[in-house]
Design a protein around this motif. Structure first.
Motif, PDB file in Angstrom:
ATOM      1  N   VAL A 162      -4.148   3.692 -10.847  1.00  0.00           N
ATOM      2  CA  VAL A 162      -3.853   2.541 -11.713  1.00  0.00           C
ATOM      3  C   VAL A 162      -2.392   2.144 -11.563  1.00  0.00           C
ATOM      4  N   ALA A 163      -1.503   3.125 -11.584  1.00  0.00           N
ATOM      5  CA  ALA A 163      -0.079   2.822 -11.424  1.00  0.00           C
ATOM      6  C   ALA A 163       0.169   2.174 -10.070  1.00  0.00           C
TER       7      ALA A 163
ATOM      8  N   ALA B 233      -1.941   0.433  -8.341  1.00  0.00           N
ATOM      9  CA  ALA B 233      -2.490  -0.923  -8.377  1.00  0.00           C
ATOM     10  C   ALA B 233      -1.515  -1.874  -9.066  1.00  0.00           C
ATOM     11  N   ALA B 234      -0.904  -1.400 -10.158  1.00  0.00           N
ATOM     12  CA  ALA B 234       0.069  -2.240 -10.867  1.00  0.00           C
ATOM     13  C   ALA B 234       1.262  -2.539  -9.967  1.00  0.00           C
ATOM     14  N   PHE B 235       1.695  -1.513  -9.234  1.00  0.00           N
ATOM     15  CA  PHE B 235       2.778  -1.720  -8.271  1.00  0.00           C
ATOM     16  C   PHE B 235       2.374  -2.762  -7.245  1.00  0.00           C
ATOM     17  N   ALA B 236       1.157  -2.638  -6.746  1.00  0.00           N
ATOM     18  CA  ALA B 236       0.693  -3.558  -5.715  1.00  0.00           C
ATOM     19  C   ALA B 236       0.733  -4.993  -6.228  1.00  0.00           C
ATOM     20  N   VAL B 237       0.287  -5.194  -7.469  1.00  0.00           N
ATOM     21  CA  VAL B 237       0.308  -6.542  -8.045  1.00  0.00           C
ATOM     22  C   VAL B 237       1.746  -7.031  -8.161  1.00  0.00           C
TER      23      VAL B 237
ATOM     24  N   TYR C 197       0.801  -1.234   0.000  1.00  0.00           N
ATOM     25  CA  TYR C 197       0.000   0.000   0.000  1.00  0.00           C
ATOM     26  C   TYR C 197       0.833   1.283   0.000  1.00  0.00           C
ATOM     27  N   PRO C 198       2.052   1.265   0.629  1.00  0.00           N
ATOM     28  CA  PRO C 198       2.817   2.511   0.532  1.00  0.00           C
ATOM     29  C   PRO C 198       3.096   2.917  -0.918  1.00  0.00           C
ATOM     30  N   PHE C 199       3.177   1.946  -1.801  1.00  0.00           N
ATOM     31  CA  PHE C 199       3.433   2.276  -3.205  1.00  0.00           C
ATOM     32  C   PHE C 199       2.192   2.878  -3.855  1.00  0.00           C
ATOM     33  N   VAL C 200       1.034   2.387  -3.451  1.00  0.00           N
ATOM     34  CA  VAL C 200      -0.206   3.012  -3.931  1.00  0.00           C
ATOM     35  C   VAL C 200      -0.232   4.462  -3.459  1.00  0.00           C
ATOM     36  N   THR C 201       0.051   4.629  -2.158  1.00  0.00           N
ATOM     37  CA  THR C 201       0.048   5.974  -1.579  1.00  0.00           C
ATOM     38  C   THR C 201       1.017   6.894  -2.318  1.00  0.00           C
TER      39      THR C 201
ATOM     40  N   ASP D  93       4.488   2.283 -16.194  1.00  0.00           N
ATOM     41  CA  ASP D  93       5.161   3.220 -17.078  1.00  0.00           C
ATOM     42  C   ASP D  93       4.154   4.098 -17.822  1.00  0.00           C
ATOM     43  N   ARG D  94       3.042   3.472 -18.193  1.00  0.00           N
ATOM     44  CA  ARG D  94       2.030   4.198 -18.948  1.00  0.00           C
ATOM     45  C   ARG D  94       1.318   5.233 -18.062  1.00  0.00           C
ATOM     46  N   PHE D  95       1.033   4.846 -16.821  1.00  0.00           N
ATOM     47  CA  PHE D  95       0.211   5.709 -15.983  1.00  0.00           C
ATOM     48  C   PHE D  95       0.998   6.458 -14.907  1.00  0.00           C
TER      49      PHE D  95
END
Lengths: 620, 393
Positions: free
Chosen positions: A544-545, A547-551, A498-502, A607-609
C-alpha cells in the motif's frame, strides 16, 4: 540454542539455493512421474491426481516465472532499450562511431563552466541542507514536545512533493510581488531580489534535502546508547567531552550519508533550477533539456552520458560507504529526551531555547513560506483581492490565450489517468522485482542492481529515449512499431515509480521467516500459492505504501514527462505548471495547490503504512 | 543386566507389534518408510551432512540428535524437500523422491518457532493445508479442523489470533496444522526448544501420545539428548555432519559405539588408556589408565589386542561408592574394578547426588543417594565398562 537456529546448523542453507532445485522440478509431468502412486490413496506423494488440479498447479508454479519474464521484457522495452538508443545516438553521428561529441564538450570552456556550476551549487546546497537539517535532528532526537512525532513523520513529506510545485511555491515567495517582499514592505524593508539567483535555488534545495538529513541523523541520534555516554562520564569526561567522544562519532556516518545523498540529488536537480534559475543559471540537467528542445540530440545525449557517469560514480561511492557503515539499532537505551520548556530557567537553558526559537523562524521560512505563499497566491487576484478565478481557470475546457497550448482540465485529467496507469503497472512490477530479489540465487545482487538502475538514470534521458524510440516509432523487421505519447508517459512514470514499490515491499519480504514459507509448502501450497497466501498478505502495508509512492511520483513526475509532452502533446499538471509559470503565476499556484492536495493524500497513506522508507530501504 | 535388556527389548518389540496392528486398523494414511541412502549435502566448501545412510520404519518415532552444526536440521530439510541432496537418494516407501517439491511429498512440518501464519486465525492456520488435500476419511475440512483442535486440546480456540496464544498453545496449533492434511510423515524441528522445561515435558508426553495414536512415521530433531532418549523409538546421534550411531535409546545410552556418543548422551566417565592384557577367555581386557588397571568387557563386535590404545566409559550410576579406603562392607566375590579417591565436590539433586571424586590426575563422576565426603572406594563391574574406540599401533 543449537541445531535449528538460523546461523548455526542451518546457516549454510541460507546461502544455498533452497528454492531453485525444488521448484525447477515443479512441473506437472515430473511431479506425476515421480509420484505416480495412484493405488493407496490420493493423500500420498502425488496429492494432485486429477488432471485439472495438475493444470492449475502447473499454472500456479509458473505464474512467478511468467511475472518475472513480463517484468523483464517491460523493463527492456520501456527502459533499457530507449536509454541505450540515447547513448548510441551520442557516439554514432551520421552512421559512424565517434567520440567527437564528448571531446567537444569536455574541451569546451562553456560546458566545463556548467559542470563546475552544477557541482558548486550541489556543494552549497549540501552545506545548507546539513546546516538546517542538523538542528532539526537535534530537536527531534533530544527533546520531547507536543507534535514531535508528527514533525518526525513530516520529514518524509518532501519525498512525495513534486519539485515543480515547490518551485512554484518559491516563485510565489521570492517573486517581485511575492510574499517575502510584501512582508518586508510592511516592516519597511526590501525589496530583495532573490528570483533567478543562486540563493533561491539553494533554499529550494534545502527545502527538499534538509528533512532528509534530519531524518537520517535523527535515527542515528536515537540509536546512541545512553549507557555509552554514562560510561564516558563515569570515566571522567565532561558532558561536552562525552558528547564529542561518544555521540559525534556515532552521528558522523549518518551526517555523511545525508550529505552524500543531498549532493547526488542536487547534482541532478532539474525542475527547481529550471524554474528558479532563469536563463542565467543552468545545471547539466537543465542544459540537456535546452539542447533537446533545440533538437541537438547528439549533444544532449553526450551530456546525459557524462552526467550519468558522474552520478553513478557518486552513488557507487556512497553505497560503498553505506555498506561499510551500516548503523545497527539493537537493544538500544537512548538517553531520555528533554522537555522543550525547562523546569528551571537557568541562563544556559534560556540560551538554548533562544537558539531553538531562532532556528524555528528560519525553518518556518524555508519550509512553510513556499507552501503558504503558493496557497495565498492561488487565491489572490492581481489587485490583491481574494479570488477563485485561478481555480475557475483550471476548469476551463477551451484553450484560451492564457493557457496557450496547455489545457488545464486536460492536464488534470491526464495526470490522474497516468497515475492510475502507473499504479497498475508499477505495483505488480515492483512486487515482482521484490520477490525476485529476495530469493537466494547466484547473481541476485546483479539482478538487484539492474532492477534499481532506473533510480540512477535521469528522467530526461528516459523521456528522450522513449520519445525518439517508441513514440516516433521504430522499425523492426519491416514492422513499424510506435506507441502513443500517453502510453510512453505511463511507461516512463512506471519506470521511475516501481523502485519505490520495491523498496517498500522488499524489507518486509526479506523479514518473513523462511519456516513460515516452508510450512505452507509442506502443507501442499505451491511456491506461487505461498506467495499469494502468506507472503503478500504479510507485506500488504508495504505494498500500500509503495502504491501511494507510485501515485505521488506519477503525479509529480516532471523530467521525462516534459520531454515526452513536448513531443507528443500530452500534458500533465507539473508540465502545465511549468508552462504557466513564465506567464501567469495564478493558474500555476492554483494547480500547485491541487498537486499539493493529491500528494499530501499520498503522504498520509505512506506515513500510515510505510513510514521509515529511507531507513529500511536505504535512502531512495 | 544384559538379560534385563534383552527382556526389555522383547517387551518393547511386542509392544511395537501390538501398536502396529492397532494402527493398521485405525490409521487413514498409508504405510510410510523413509530411507536415506548415502545422502550428502554440501554448500560450497562446507559439508552439512556427509554420506548419511539410515532407514526409518513405518510408524517409527525416529530422532536426530546432536550438537549445533551436526547436520541434523539439514537432514530434516532434505527429507522435507526444502533442500535437494548434493548426492545420494532419499526414498519414501522405496520410491525416490528426488525432484518432488515439498508440497507433493505429504510431509507435515513443525518448526522451532512454530511459523504460524500471523494473519490467519487458529482455525484458518489448521485448515490451510486442507485447501490442497482432501481431509482423510469422510470429514469436511471444518470437521477435520475441529478434530485436530480437539486432538491437541485446543477445542474452541478457532477464532483466536496466533499472537494471542501462549508458546505451548502455538506449538500445539502448529502440530495440528501439520497433521491436518493427513501427512505420511511428521517432521519436527526442535519444536520444544523455545518452551520452558515443565511445559516441554508435558508437551513431550502429549506429542508421544498423539504420535503413537496416529502411528505416523515421525522424524524429530533436537539438540537435547534427554528429550531424544525419552520420546524416541530409535535415535541417530550426529556429529560434524556424520552419523555416529543409530539405535534404540537404551542401546545408545548403555552401549555407545563412539567416544562422542559416550560423552554426548547422559553423564559419563570417559578415559583413554592402553590394553595391557587380554584374559584367556578373550572376553575381558585389562587396561592401564592413569597407572591403575581397569578390567573391561570386550564387546562382541570389536577385536581388541594387547597394546591397543582404547577409550572406555563408565556410567556414574554403575559405580558403587563406599566410605573409607578399604571398601569395607562391599560385596565381594566377583572381580570388580576397585579404585580409591577423595570427594572433591558434590551436587545434591534431590533424587540423587552427583559426586566428583578425584582419582589420580583426573576426576570421576558418580551418583549416590546420600551425600558423601572424604575418602571413598569406588567399585564397578567390568561388564559395565564400555570400550568405545580402539586403535591398533
Amino acid at each position: 540454542m543449537t541445531g535449528s537456529t538460523p546461523g548455526t546448523d542451518s546457516s549454510p542453507a541460507t546461502d544455498g539455493g533452497a528454492d531453485t532445485p525444488v521448484s525447477d522440478a515443479d512441473t506437472p509431468d515430473e511431479a506425476s512421474r515421480s509420484t505416480g502412486r495412484s493405488d493407496e490413496d490420493s493423500r500420498s506423494i502425488g496429492r494432485s491426481d486429477d488432471r485439472r488440479g495438475r493444470l492449475v498447479r502447473g499454472t500456479e508454479a509458473r505464474a512467478l516465472q511468467a511475472g518475472a519474464i513480463v517484468t523483464a521484457a517491460l523493463l527492456v522495452v520501456v527502459f533499457f532499450y530507449p536509454v541505450s538508443t540515447v547513448f548510441v545516438e551520442a557516439v554514432i553521428v551520421d552512421g559512424s562511431p565517434t567520440l567527437s561529441a564528448f571531446v567537444d564538450i569536455l574541451s569546451d570552456r562553456f560546458y566545463l563552466d556548467i559542470f563546475a556550476f552544477t557541482a558548486y551549487q550541489a556543494a552549497l546546497s549540501t552545506v545548507l541542507s546539513v546546516a538546517i537539517g542538523l538542528p532539526a535532528a537535534w530537536l527531534l532526537a533530544r527533546f520531547e514536545f507536543p507534535g514531535r512525532r508528527t514533525l518526525r513523520s513530516l520529514t518524509i513529506l518532501p519525498f512525495v512533493l513534486p519539485s515543480i510545485m515547490v518551485a512554484v511555491g518559491f516563485v510565489a515567495t521570492f517573486g517581485a510581488n511575492g510574499t517575502l517582499n510584501s512582508a518586508l514592505a510592511i516592516i519597511g524593508l526590501g525589496p530583495v531580489e532573490l528570483m533567478f539567483t543562486l540563493k533561491a535555488i539553494l533554499i529550494a534545495h534545502a527545502f527538499y534535502n534538509a528533512p532528509l538529513v534530519a531524518r537520517i541523523v535523527t535515527a542515528a541520534w536515537e540509536s546512541v546508547d545512553a549507557r555509552a555516554i554514562e560510561t564516558a562520564r563515569s570515566l571522567g569526561a565532561s558532558p561536552l567531552r562525552a558528547t564529542l567522544d561518544v555521540v559525534v562519532p556515532q552521528l558522523m556516518p549518518a551526517i555523511l550519508m545525508g550529505s552524500a545523498l543531498t549532493f547526488i540529488f542536487t547534482f541532478a536537480s532539474f525542475p527547481i533550477v529550471l524554474a528558479l534559475g532563469g536563463y542565467g543559471l543552468a545545471t547539466i540537467e537543465v542544459f540537456i533539456y535546452r539542447q533537446l528542445i533545440n533538437l541537438n540530440y547528439t549533444e544532449a545525449a553526450a551530456l546525459a552520458i557524462i552526467e550519468l557517469v558522474i552520478s553513478l560514480g557518486l552513488l557507487y561511492g556512497y553505497l560503498r560507504y553505506e555498506d561499510a557503515k551500516r548503523i545497527s539499532r539493537r537493544g538500544v537505551h537512548p538517553p531520555p529526551r528533554r522537555s522543550l520548556l525547562p523546569d528551571r530557567w537557568t541562563p544556559k537553558a534560556a540560551m538554548t531555547r533562544l537558539a531553538i526559537a531562532g532556528y524555528a523562524v528560519i525553518a518556518a521560512f524555508v519550509f512553510l513560506s513556499p507552501i503558504v505563499s503558493m496557497i495565498l497566491a492561488s487565491v489572490t487576484a492581481s489587485d490583491g483581492s481574494f479570488t477563485l478565478a485561478h481555480y475557475a481557470f483550471l476548469l476551463e475546457r477551451q484553450a484560451t490565450g492564457a493557457s496557450f497550448q496547455v489545457r488545464p482540465l486536460g492536464a488534470i485529467r491526464n495526470s490522474l489517468m497516468f497515475a492510475l496507469g502507473t499504479l497498475a503497472v508499477a505495483v505488480p512490477m515492483g512486487v515482482v522485482v521484490s520477490v525476485v530479489t529476495t530469493r537466494r540465487y547466484r547473481g541476485r545482487k546483479l539482478v538487484d542492481a539492474i532492477a534499481m538502475a532506473p533510480l540512477a538514470v535521469s528522467g530526461i534521458i528516459v523521456g528522450l529515449g522513449l520519445l525518439r524510440g517508441l513514440v516516433f516509432g521504430v522499425e523492426i523487421a519491416g514492422w513499424r512499431i510506435a506507441v502513443g505519447g500517453s502510453l510512453a508517459i505511463v511507461a516512463a512514470h512506471a519506470v521511475s515509480a516501481y523502485p519505490f514499490v520495491t523498496r517498500n515491499v522488499t524489507p518486509g519480504l526479506a523479514a518473513i521467516d523462511r519456516s513460515m514459507i516452508e510450512s505452507a509448502r509442506s502443507l501442499g501450497a505451491t511456491r506461487t500459492r505461498t506467495l499469494l497466501d502468506i507472503e503478500l498478505p504479510l507485506v500488504r502495508a508495504g505494498v500500500v505504501a509503495g502504491a501511494a509512492f507510485a501515485v505521488a511520483i506519477s503525479i509529480g513526475e516532471f523530467n521525462s514527462t516534459i520531454v515526452l509532452a513536448t513531443g507528443s502533446g500530452e500534458y500533465t499538471m507539473p508540465v502545465a505548471i511549468e508552462r504557466y509559470l513564465g506567464r501567469r503565476l495564478g493558474p500555476a499556484t492554483a494547480m500547485g495547490c491541487v498537486l499539493l492536495v493529491v500528494t499530501a493524500a499520498s503522504f498520509v497513506v505512506v506515513d500510515r503504512f510505510g513510514g521509515d522508507v529511507e531507513e529500511r530501504g536505504g535512502g531512495l | 543386566m544384559l538379560k534385563n535388556e534383552v527382556v526389555d527389548c522383547e517387551i518393547r518389540r511386542m509392544d511395537c507389534e501390538i501398536r502396529r496392528m492397532d494402527c493398521e486398523i485405525r490409521r487413514t494414511q498409508s504405510m510410510t518408510t523413509i530411507e536415506l541412502d548415502g545422502v550428502s549435502k554440501r554448500y560450497g566448501e562446507t559439508t552439512a551432512i556427509a554420506d548419511a545412510t539410515l532407514s526409518i520404519a513405518d510408524g517409527e518415532f525416529f530422532t536426530l540428535v546432536g550438537p549445533s552444526g551436526c547436520g541434523k536440521t539439514t537432514t530434516l530439510r532434505l527429507i522435507a524437500g526444502f533442500e535437494a541432496p548434493t548426492s545420494g537418494a532419499i526414498r519414501f516407501d522405496d520410491e525416490d523422491v528426488a525432484g518432488v517439491p515439498p508440497e507433493n511429498r505429504g510431509v507435515g512440518v513443525v518448526f522451532q518457532n512454530y511459523a504460524l501464519f500471523p494473519h490467519m486465525t487458529v482455525a484458518e492456520n489448521v485448515g490451510y493445508g486442507l485447501q490442497f488435500t482432501d481431509p482423510p476419511g469422510d470429514l469436511s475440512p471444518d470437521e477435520r479442523v475441529q478434530e485436530l483442535l480437539a486432538l491437541v486440546d485446543l477445542a474452541g480456540m478457532d477464532d483466536r489470533e496466533p499472537d494471542s496464544l501462549s508458546g505451548g498453545q502455538q506449538q500445539r496449533v502448529a502440530l495440528a496444522r501439520a497433521l491436518a492434511p493427513g501427512p505420511r510423515v511428521l517432521l519436527l524441528d526442535e519444536p520444544m526448544s523455545a518452551l520452558d522445561a515443565q511445559l516441554r515435558e508435558s508437551l513431550r508426553l502429549q506429542l508421544k501420545r498423539i504420535q503413537s495414536e496416529l502411528g505416523i512415521t515421525t522424524v524429530y530433531v533436537t539438540h537435547d539428548q534427554e528429550e531424544a532418549l525419552s520420546v524416541s523409538d530409535r535415535v541417530a546421534v550426529l556429529s560434524g555432519g556424520a552419523i555416529e550411531q543409530i539405535g534404540t535409546p537404551q542401546a545408545i545410552y548403555r552401549r555407545p559405539d563412539t567416544p562422542f556418543v559416550a560423552r554426548f548422551v547422559g553423564d559419563n566417565n570417559v578415559f583413554s588408556g592402553r590394553v595391557t592384557a587380554i584374559e584367556q577367555d578373550s572376553e575381558t581386557a585389562t587396561i592401564d589408565i592413569e597407572g591403575a588397571s581397569i578390567r573391561a568387557a570386550i564387546p562382541a563386535d570389536r577385536s581388541i589386542e594387547r597394546g591397543d590404545a582404547v577409550t572406555i566409559c563408565v556410567r556414574p550410576e554403575y559405580v558403587s561408592v563406599t566410605s573409607g579406603e578399604d571398601g569395607r562392607g562391599q560385596k565381594s566375590g566377583r572381580a570388580l574394578n576397585r579404585l580409591t579417591g577423595s570427594v572433591v565436590s558434590s551436587e545434591f539433586l534431590g533424587e540423587t547426588t552427583r559426586v566428583h571424586v578425584s582419582w589420580g590426575e583426573t576426576e570421576l563422576l558418580v551418583r549416590t543417594t546420600d551425600p558423601i565426603d572424604g575418602q571413598v572406594t569406588l567399585a564397578f563391574d567390568p561388564e559395565v565398562v564400555r570400550i568405545v574406540s580402539a586403535d591398533r599401533q
